[in-house]
Design an enzyme around this catalytic site. Structure first.
Site, PDB file in Angstrom:
ATOM      1  N   GLN A 187      -8.427 -18.354 -34.274  1.00  0.00           N
ATOM      2  CA  GLN A 187      -8.072 -19.541 -33.465  1.00  0.00           C
ATOM      3  C   GLN A 187      -8.539 -20.833 -34.126  1.00  0.00           C
ATOM      4  OE1 GLN A 187      -6.101 -19.430 -30.919  1.00  0.00           O
ATOM      5  NE2 GLN A 187      -6.097 -17.241 -30.415  1.00  0.00           N
ATOM      6  N   CYS A 334      -3.485 -10.334 -24.199  1.00  0.00           N
ATOM      7  CA  CYS A 334      -3.689  -8.880 -24.227  1.00  0.00           C
ATOM      8  C   CYS A 334      -4.081  -8.386 -22.839  1.00  0.00           C
ATOM      9  CB  CYS A 334      -4.793  -8.489 -25.196  1.00  0.00           C
ATOM     10  SG  CYS A 334      -4.660  -9.293 -26.761  1.00  0.00           S
TER      11      CYS A 334
HETATM   12  N1  PLP Z   1      -8.885 -12.472 -32.827  1.00  0.00           N
HETATM   13  C1  PLP Z   1      -8.561 -13.458 -31.980  1.00  0.00           C
HETATM   14  C2  PLP Z   1      -9.567 -14.509 -31.636  1.00  0.00           C
HETATM   15  C3  PLP Z   1      -7.289 -13.491 -31.411  1.00  0.00           C
HETATM   16  O1  PLP Z   1      -6.964 -14.471 -30.561  1.00  0.00           O
HETATM   17  C4  PLP Z   1      -6.372 -12.468 -31.752  1.00  0.00           C
HETATM   18  C5  PLP Z   1      -5.037 -12.419 -31.117  1.00  0.00           C
HETATM   19  O2  PLP Z   1      -4.914 -12.516 -29.902  1.00  0.00           O
HETATM   20  C6  PLP Z   1      -6.747 -11.472 -32.653  1.00  0.00           C
HETATM   21  C7  PLP Z   1      -8.015 -11.512 -33.165  1.00  0.00           C
HETATM   22  C8  PLP Z   1      -5.782 -10.399 -33.081  1.00  0.00           C
HETATM   23  O3  PLP Z   1      -4.828 -10.959 -33.926  1.00  0.00           O
HETATM   24  P1  PLP Z   1      -3.467 -10.218 -34.362  1.00  0.00           P
HETATM   25  O4  PLP Z   1      -2.523 -10.385 -33.231  1.00  0.00           O
HETATM   26  O5  PLP Z   1      -3.012 -10.937 -35.583  1.00  0.00           O
HETATM   27  O6  PLP Z   1      -3.803  -8.809 -34.662  1.00  0.00           O
END
Ligand code: PLP
Length: 499
Positions: A187, A334
């Site tokens: 982020q 999520c």
């Molecule tokens: N880390 C953070 C802070 C996130 O916001 C997200 C996605 O929601 C992820 C990791 C996972 O990312 P990705 O969707 O590219 O696997």
């Protein structure tokens, strides 16, 4: 027109990134492992994007590999750190026993720690670093536990609240410990300087789709000298660090976004983003007096507003805004299908109502001033509609039927028609106990009303929802359409189940 305010979940793909992806598919479509001209062109594209990424991240050395996204980057980093610990233990060395991760970390981190710790048979102890009510890590706690830590995982900025971690404070707290350090930069990329080298960060995963590149592309930085174990073995791509033919369309699109970051003429500067946040916060305050913001603005990303409105549940607010074309979310994407209060806000110690009714509004650095103005106008319109609904519902005496009266009515004739106006996802999670209800979500009520309008006057129609608020709206709407025998279950299914 849709006003998309869920940039922390994902972003649209920047026009330049789309064009770059199309060109990579149509023209530079070679396999970068091929030695002929088409392959060499693809290889040049791959190398060029990697060089841009190194400049943007300020990391001339160390590993910089392309992944499918941050979740894969996190797996690779955690596997690398834990596999090195396994090898040290196998060589007879005693190893530190704690795996520390921020209590508000993305689920991918805590789950990766649990998964690889179990799979490698390490038996280390995962422990959440507590955060304060400002969402920042408790540095005294971290200082105390760091000497026993093998790996420390702390995000640079939180996806739900936008809270920016005190990375310098964390670096200081763990400096003497020898623990490896993973910083989830998802982020923060493009919004904050991460100073990866200066802070001696060992692993930093990134995701393209949070920053105007498509889904399915990401990057992982690994500090020179930090342990590394490949997650995938195969054809030796990415210098045998990540096997599998490269996602060249994704790489090209990410390259276009990185170039835009480097040029500085596509994304708004921080001062503009702060001004946009201030406008949105004012509009929210006008629309919903009493709104509270769940993270301090001075230590949060300017692009994220996490807020709660007293007496209004998150889902009702999201539905209202969605009807006006404003796309926001509750908690993280999520967790959006879960009806549970946000874990992140609970970890910050926020009151239960605030954690349960939190809504996240996140915009992007490519959003224009006109876009933000339109968002503010629609927020104000939603506030006005909400107040009108609330006073209309309150002005209709005798709209409610309580649980005993409904029970009695269900034994009589004509039997009432019971209509569940919750969204399908809520109905799946919490069935309307003991009520054979027709399903008609409030968001689709306009289509469904004509079905009941012409029922015989003596047939009661009883609307039900979680709290009685949406059902009151539905009953009011049906009465206005001419069917006076329309009712709302008082206190909603929450009280019905309790009774
Ligand atoms: N880390 C953070 C802070 C996130 O916001 C997200 C996605 O929601 C992820 C990791 C996972 O990312 P990705 O969707 O590219 O696997």
């Amino acid at each position: 027109m849709e006003i998309y305010l869920d940039a922390n979940a994902t972003t649209p793909v920047l026009a330049q990134a789309r064009a770059a992806a199309l060109a990579a598919m149509a023209d530079t479509f070679g396999n970068p492992s091929s030695v002929h001209g088409s392959g060499l062109q693809a290889r040049a594209l791959l190398d060029g994007v990697r060089a841009t990424a190194r400049r943007v991240l300020g990391v001339p050395g160390g590993r910089l590999l392309f992944t499918s996204g941050a979740t894969e980057g996190i797996q690779t980093a955690v596997l690398s750190a834990l596999d090195a610990l396994r090898q040290r233990r196998a060589a007879g060395e005693s190893i530190p026993t704690l795996l520390l991760y921020g209590a508000t970390e993305h689920k991918a981190v805590a789950e990766a720690l649990r998964h690889w710790n179990a799979l490698l048979g390490l038996g280390l102890e995962p422990l959440a670093i507590p955060v304060g009510c400002d969402g920042r890590h408790d540095l005294d706690w971290l200082r105390q536990h760091a000497p026993r830590a093998a790996l420390v995982c702390t995000m640079a900025a939180n996806n739900e609240t936008g809270v920016v971690s005190d990375l310098d404070g964390i670096a200081g707290a763990i400096a003497a410990s020898g623990a490896l350090w993973l910083v989830d930069g998802v982020q923060a990329l493009g919004k904050l300087p991460l100073r990866l080298l200066e802070r001696r960060i060992d692993y930093a995963p990134f995701s393209g789709h949070k920053l105007y590149a498509p889904k399915g592309i990401g990057m992982l930085y690994v500090r020179e000298g930090a342990p590394f174990t490949a997650l995938m073995a195969g054809g030796g791509q990415e210098s045998a660090q990540r096997a599998g033919t490269e996602n060249m369309a994704g790489v090209a699109a990410l390259g276009a976004v990185l170039q835009a970051l480097e040029s500085g003429d596509v994304f708004a500067p921080v001062a503009t983003l702060q001004a946009h946040r201030a406008q949105l916060a004012t509009a929210l305050g006008d629309a919903f007096p009493g709104v509270v913001f769940n993270a301090p603005f001075d230590t949060s990303l300017p692009t994220t507003l996490n807020f709660s409105v007293p007496g209004v549940d998150a889902r009702a607010l999201i539905d209202l805004l969605d009807a006006a074309g404003l796309r926001v979310s509750g908690g993280s994407a999520c967790g959006a299908a879960r009806a549970a209060p946000s874990d992140v806000l609970q970890a910050m110690g926020l009151p239960a109502w605030q954690a349960a009714s939190a809504v996240r509004l996140s915009f992007g650095a490519a959003d224009s001033a006109a876009f933000v103005q339109e968002a503010c106008a629609r927020l104000r319109a939603c506030g006005a509609a909400w107040r009108a609904d609330a006073s209309a519902a309150a002005a209709q005496p005798g709209l409610e039927i309580d649980a005993p009266a409904l029970r009695a009515a269900l034994r009589g004739t004509p039997r009432p028609l019971v209509v569940d106006v919750r969204e399908a996802s809520e109905q799946g999670l919490q069935p309307a106990a003991g009520l054979a209800a027709e399903a008609a979500p409030l968001s689709a009520l306009a289509d469904a009303l004509p079905r009941w309008r012409d029922l015989p006057a003596e047939t009661p129609v009883v609307f039900v929802c979680r709290s009685g608020r949406r059902s009151a709206q539905a009953a009011g709407a049906l009465r206005r359409q001419g069917h006076a025998n329309a009712w709302s279950l008082a206190g909603g299914l929450a009280l019905w189940s309790a009774a």
